[in-house]
Design an enzyme around this catalytic site. Sequence first.
Site, mmCIF file in Angstrom:
data_model
loop_
_atom_site.group_PDB
_atom_site.id
_atom_site.type_symbol
_atom_site.label_atom_id
_atom_site.label_comp_id
_atom_site.label_asym_id
_atom_site.label_seq_id
_atom_site.Cartn_x
_atom_site.Cartn_y
_atom_site.Cartn_z
ATOM 1 N N THR A 16 0.839 -1.207 0.000
ATOM 2 C CA THR A 16 0.000 0.000 0.000
ATOM 3 C C THR A 16 0.874 1.258 0.000
ATOM 4 O OG1 THR A 16 -0.073 -0.099 2.414
ATOM 5 C CG2 THR A 16 -1.936 -1.081 1.231
ATOM 6 N N GLY A 17 2.179 1.072 -0.055
ATOM 7 C CA GLY A 17 3.096 2.215 0.073
ATOM 8 C C GLY A 17 3.277 3.004 -1.213
ATOM 9 N N ASP A 18 3.985 4.118 -1.011
ATOM 10 C CA ASP A 18 4.213 5.080 -2.071
ATOM 11 C C ASP A 18 5.009 4.493 -3.253
ATOM 12 O OD1 ASP A 18 4.216 7.957 -2.691
ATOM 13 O OD2 ASP A 18 6.399 7.681 -2.601
ATOM 14 N N LYS A 47 16.945 0.555 -1.481
ATOM 15 C CA LYS A 47 17.914 1.261 -0.663
ATOM 16 C C LYS A 47 17.173 2.005 0.442
ATOM 17 C CE LYS A 47 18.909 5.577 -1.775
ATOM 18 N NZ LYS A 47 17.752 6.478 -1.669
ATOM 19 N N ASP A 85 19.752 -0.244 -6.913
ATOM 20 C CA ASP A 85 20.121 1.155 -7.061
ATOM 21 C C ASP A 85 19.445 1.542 -8.368
ATOM 22 O OD1 ASP A 85 21.307 3.536 -7.955
ATOM 23 O OD2 ASP A 85 22.994 3.185 -6.626
ATOM 24 N N HIS A 86 18.332 2.273 -8.272
ATOM 25 C CA HIS A 86 17.527 2.426 -9.494
ATOM 26 C C HIS A 86 18.268 3.184 -10.589
ATOM 27 C CE1 HIS A 86 16.410 6.410 -7.876
ATOM 28 N NE2 HIS A 86 16.066 6.715 -9.107
ATOM 29 N N LYS A 123 18.679 3.096 -15.333
ATOM 30 C CA LYS A 123 18.420 4.220 -16.250
ATOM 31 C C LYS A 123 19.134 3.993 -17.579
ATOM 32 C CE LYS A 123 17.748 7.716 -12.667
ATOM 33 N NZ LYS A 123 16.447 8.316 -12.857
ATOM 34 N N GLU A 181 18.382 18.312 -8.207
ATOM 35 C CA GLU A 181 16.926 18.163 -8.271
ATOM 36 C C GLU A 181 16.294 19.488 -7.867
ATOM 37 O OE1 GLU A 181 15.454 14.286 -6.477
ATOM 38 O OE2 GLU A 181 17.352 14.572 -5.469
ATOM 39 N N ASP A 190 21.649 9.317 0.996
ATOM 40 C CA ASP A 190 20.536 9.217 0.052
ATOM 41 C C ASP A 190 21.017 9.174 -1.406
ATOM 42 O OD1 ASP A 190 17.668 9.217 -0.351
ATOM 43 O OD2 ASP A 190 17.909 11.218 -1.217
ATOM 44 N N HIS A 214 23.838 6.275 -5.772
ATOM 45 C CA HIS A 214 23.729 6.706 -7.168
ATOM 46 C C HIS A 214 25.017 7.368 -7.696
ATOM 47 C CE1 HIS A 214 19.727 5.768 -6.141
ATOM 48 N NE2 HIS A 214 19.323 6.956 -5.769
ATOM 49 N N LYS A 265 19.370 19.092 -3.411
ATOM 50 C CA LYS A 265 17.910 19.191 -3.522
ATOM 51 C C LYS A 265 17.547 20.663 -3.573
ATOM 52 C CE LYS A 265 16.188 14.893 -1.814
ATOM 53 N NZ LYS A 265 15.656 14.292 -3.027
#
Length: 504
Positions: free
Chosen positions: A21-23, A164, A193-194, A198, A232, A251, A256, A356
Amino acid sequence: MTDSDMRQQDMACLFVIFGGTGDLTHRKLLPALYRLEKNGLLPEQFAIVTVGRRDKREAEYRQDAEQSVSRAINKNGSHPVDRQILDILLSRIYYTQIDFDADENCYQPLIEKLEILDKQYDTGGNRLYFLAVAPDYFGVLSNRLQKCGLLDNARGWQRLMIEKPFGSNLPTARELNSIITKSLPESHIFRIDHYLGKEMIQNILALRFGNSLFEPLWNHHYIDNIQITSYETLGVESRGGYYEHSGIRRDMLQNHLLQMLSLIAMEPPVDLDQESIRDEKVKVLRSLRAIDEQSSTRTIVRGQYGPGQVNGTAVKGYREEERVSPESETDTFIALKAHVDNFRWAGVPFYIRAGKRMDHQSTRIVIEFKKLPGIEFFSDFKNQNPNLLVVEIQPNEGLFFQINAKRPGNTFAMERINLNFSQSAQVQSNSPEAYERLILEAMRDNQSLFTRWDELECSWQFVDSIENILSARPVDFPNYAAGSTGPEAAKRLTKADGREWWEL
Ligand code: BG6
């Protein structure tokens, strides 16, 4: 039976998502599964079992899934979801409620459901588990799964995908790893590690090892410096609680950014086998020079955003974000100079920065080649840039190579030319495409897009050494406004070496 039939059969499995149910599940995983379905990449013998702590009926869960997939696919209103594909996907989605902390007996309903679905979908008992839960549950869940016999590879294959952050420093990562490896061998653990999913990150290998133009020059004789940037415009959104513990070093840097560095700096692997690639990446990480404490005030810059404006909209400072301490000393920006101490890269600085709430979004790698003497000595050549090779990762995907040439006309004037290859328009942030690829490769048993334990160990070692230095240093936060170009000190990092960050 054709090769592709065999492959489909090897991939047959139940995809079991903890944190259903998570994001992450709703924003990334379900849309990624929809795309895989649409592209005909899911095997027929396949179903999705989502597991969450909320009490939900299956029909209700499917409704939620329908909404989140439609929203993600049709983000800008121009890509309506394909109803038929969505219905097929929804019909393969199941939901079970479990309290993750509860003892093994409470997992019984899940076990029964999995056994029924194994038969119904003829999966041969193969299961791909995805832990899309808070990191505190990684160890708990792998332990429960093992105790319930759900990780037993005697009956079909059992693989575990883990998001992660894998630990919060080297000791906690080791502890987690020892729990997980008690349950499963390394060859069945897929640490995500998404960024490795990419498109342009994958393209680095093709660029480096498929072009005779670059590889001979890919060393300290010809390359002056390498710059890796990940900016970002987003802030921490609703993840203040998590971010307070992670900060940008855990993070973004530990995973990354160091993954990008290792792909750029690695030696050619003996072949494209997953272990050969990861062996070479690990050597780079092992060659990272520990940051020297004395010079660290010049080689590492930290930052935290204050209030400001992003794209004309007023936004809060980090300390005013939800679940963030008003005195927080957490970094939302980092810039540093790293060195890879091996024969290829001796003396070449790797400038790395991430932030960020910056003024623009950009993830890119700039390789700056050394200038030829002509650029320094010939008066008409002065003020020309050195050659730059740029790998654009997002928001645009592409490569460009900046060279110098004569401007057309009767005078001998020079100009910069961009040889530009743009692969796509805007890539969606944290694109589901990355997850699409990662899920597919885990089903195909290809670990090259996942982080091996020794890679993690080395990257934590490096990040921990920075942590030790910085934790003793006072901060003057916030030191950059949201929507700005970051702390002034970051600009001095390259200037001190007589260089510039390339803002292209
Ligand atoms: C995640 C971080 O791993 O990567 C986020 O936790 C960050 O804080 C995100 O925003 C960036 O990913 P992408 O794909 O948007 O560059």
